[in-house]
Write a protein that holds these residues in place. Sequence first.
Motif, PDB file in Angstrom:
ATOM      1  N   ILE A 751       0.808  -1.216   0.000  1.00 26.60           N
ATOM      2  CA  ILE A 751       0.000   0.000   0.000  1.00 26.60           C
ATOM      3  C   ILE A 751       0.840   1.264   0.000  1.00 26.60           C
ATOM      4  O   ILE A 751       0.348   2.346  -0.330  1.00 26.60           O
ATOM      5  CB  ILE A 751      -0.959   0.016   1.215  1.00 26.60           C
ATOM      6  N   LEU A 752       2.127   1.147   0.348  1.00 24.87           N
ATOM      7  CA  LEU A 752       2.920   2.348   0.546  1.00 24.87           C
ATOM      8  C   LEU A 752       4.399   1.983   0.531  1.00 24.87           C
ATOM      9  O   LEU A 752       4.773   0.879   0.912  1.00 24.87           O
ATOM     10  CB  LEU A 752       2.563   2.958   1.912  1.00 24.87           C
ATOM     11  N   LYS A 784      -3.659   6.151   3.033  1.00 29.52           N
ATOM     12  CA  LYS A 784      -3.301   4.742   3.116  1.00 29.52           C
ATOM     13  C   LYS A 784      -3.362   4.204   4.542  1.00 29.52           C
ATOM     14  O   LYS A 784      -3.886   3.122   4.793  1.00 29.52           O
ATOM     15  CB  LYS A 784      -1.904   4.512   2.521  1.00 29.52           C
TER      16      LYS A 784
END
Length: 941
Positions: A751-752, A784
């Motif tokens: 996600i990041l 996020k």
Amino acid sequence: MEKKTKRQLYELIEKQMNGKQVRDLNLDLFCARSLSEKMEISRNLASQYLNELFYQGLLIKIGAHPTCFLARSKLLNDGYASVYANAEDLRIQAEQLQEKRSVFSDLIGSSGSLHYAIEQCKAAMNYPGSGLAVLLHGPTGSGKSLLAAKLYDYCRQQRLIAEKGQLITVNCAEYSDNPDFFLTSLFGYTKGAYTGAEKDSEGLLTLADQGLLFLDEIHSLTPECQEKLFLFMDKGIYHRVGDNQKWYASAVRFVFATTENPDQALLKTLFRRIPIVIQIPSLKERPLTEKRELIRHILEGEQKKFKMPVRISESAYRLLEQHEFRHNIGELKNDIQVGMAGAYMKAISNASPTLDLHISDLPSALVRNPLQNSGLDQGSMSRLLPLNELLPYGGRENRYLLFYQAAMQNYERFQKHELTLDTFLATTTLQLEQYVDFLFFNNENFNSPQEEIVQSMLANINRLLCKKLGMPELSNNEIKILARYFTDLMQNEPISLVEQRRRSRTIQDFQETLKSVNTKLVSIVEEILPLLKTGLNLSLGSFEEITVTLFFLYFNHGYQPAPIPVVIMAHGYSIASGIAELANQLLHQNIFTAIDMPIESHFETITNKLKQYLSEIRNCHEIIVMVDMGSLEGIQKYIDQTADLDIGIINNVTTKLALDVGAMIMEGNSLEAVLENAKQRSLPNYVIVKNRVRPKAILTVCSSGIGIAGKIAALVENSFPKKMDLTVIPIAADTLQHRQASGIFDKYNVILILGTLNLKPQGIPFISIEDIINQSDNWELRDKLGMLMNEAELTLFTQNIVRNFSLDNLIDYLTILNPEKIIVYVEEILEQIQKQLEFTLSNNILIGLYLHISCLIERLIIDKRFVYYLNLEQFEAEHGDFIAMIRTVFGRVCRAYNVEIPTAEIGYLYNYIYQGESVEKQAECVETSKSELMESVGFTE
């Protein structure tokens, strides 16, 4: 400006080390205080740059007080560690390395592509008597002459030749049209041997007596000359030309070189007299890291010639890096020299203080419209790189040591119940994948003879153990991976036995855990390693046993049947079993499992068996179910959402269809591709049940290497305000940049990406750690992590980042105080200060205060120095309320450590809080404290 100052700082360190042994260095000259004074920059800035250079692998750190830094380039050995606890440890190792130092140490590739060749040469030279003759076989410009010269130096160093022994070099191509001249030059002649021979003359054999004779281009000699040479090599005696009566003797070590196939170019009699033929790889066959080192080495030589700093544009560097030089190192050097000549003319006309090599300076034959080359983007055309930035990616990191550290850290977290067994194995396997990526990416075109020997040995062991233990046979690719691993150990040494003894208990527990996962697999590894120890004469410890076991898990041997397991369900007593066993046997891999269904079985009973099987599968993300008949929709209904994996169901199973599916799985096809291709070939129907939920993950990355990425990961994990349903994974920048991390993106929902280097892989958002610390308004972070934390938890997360960042630095610096204890007091003080002042301090100010207040308390305890504050009386008169507030909030810590905070120190706190960074101009003691701490900072990007 920043890069220029940092480069000048590095060059100052190199200059102060020039021509000196480690034992002769005054280390006080290499601390931040001394260097900043000479550079006329702030100590804080010097500390930052020194740490950046350290994490780039250019400096080593001596962790005494004060912390000192030395340039790795000026240390005459490759065996130095990155950090030393004190100067004495450094000096002891310097003496040990000096004893071991070889003349080959500064030869690029001596521990890589040329390692095996050098070991062969050493063996030949050490053979009793005059050694064994050596033939260096390789293309033009590959470094044969340089290696011959190094062999002479080696013989001198080892006292294999006499003090008076010379290196005599002969280019035989000069004599190709005049064989008689070669014979008179080699053997000498007597007076009257031929017209013009007015006196006796000694030949090259006499000059080379007790020394080394290097005959280059040996294939150019005529058969007659080769025959004469063979006769001398056979007997060690010869006649001079014109004298067939008197015998002369000479003890000569021979090194030959040729670019031609020696089987065809040399007489059989001569070739048989040369027992060692050594293959010298072409530049194309050598690892990319070595090519980069060669480019830098050549440019450094040009810098010394011109006596001017040299820089190279990134586009020119990438072109040299990617171009295939037909004439190898010689051509590479010539092209660089042509380019430097053009750059020098421009520098003269422009009165430039630096020599800047651009792509336009290189020979036209080399430049073929570089903008069409994907590696030479226009954005980098004007960027100029100083030579100290031309380092191979990860070239200064021991990647195996980093893998060891990461694996042990993972296991310790597993022991503390921070990781489940499956997560621990999955995370460690991912880190093993990164190590494998490094081995192959940095050596993608290189196959050393040493590796070929290891590969052959492993293939024999594989066949032997397959028969003895009935283990699944390793594929050729798997054998190659293991061969590359053991070759890396032979060239760079395993984890030291001292280190393994230090952590022996944890390593022993690690082994026991792997036995609990798969006892048979561990027993196979225990059979393999003794054979390799003996065959390779390699010291292998317990962690190497762990690593090989992890490799087998990585290969899916005994841990997971196949990349995509297949279960066959068919009606009949053993129809499914028969198809599965035959397919596995023919494909030589354990892909298929069977569920036999008696004719009278109820449909629900059959599907329950399937659900039970699916629930027991571990570390598997997708599976194929092959059935003989029935409704696919019916099966789908019963198994939908029964497991966290994607399930492909295909009907009309036959042995032919199973073999086809198995072959496609072994070729690496995806689940969808396997089913679609099977449908087109055999006309079955299929459905896919999408149940798989990939666990969320954050990647941490750093341009300085995976070691710092691991530190960032630990910082992030320790800062979460609660137990998070995600994994933080450190990853090497080169792995991410070259798209070798697809395994991570397949197994995790990334996600990041956090860190210091934005490589923008696959459109995943990147956030700089610096932005978090500086409180930059980053909607991506909130977007996020907002799925996993509320607003208050997000705020606490950023506060924890600041706190833990400060704690990491304090651990490396404080002398007598417990950092974890003192930071609790400081945290309380800062919270009360912000409450009393009714405003929030920025993270930058907070970090400075965490460091300064901690050092202040320790300074007060040990009375390190007296603090002076300008206009103290005026400050007391104007800010009495602030002074009283500070004394109140410091009350608890002052009582705990029995100290009293002076008003002068309160004055500096006032300046720091209200004036931020400008405090440096007013308070040298605050600047000094912060500078000292920043010498130990681990995140100076």
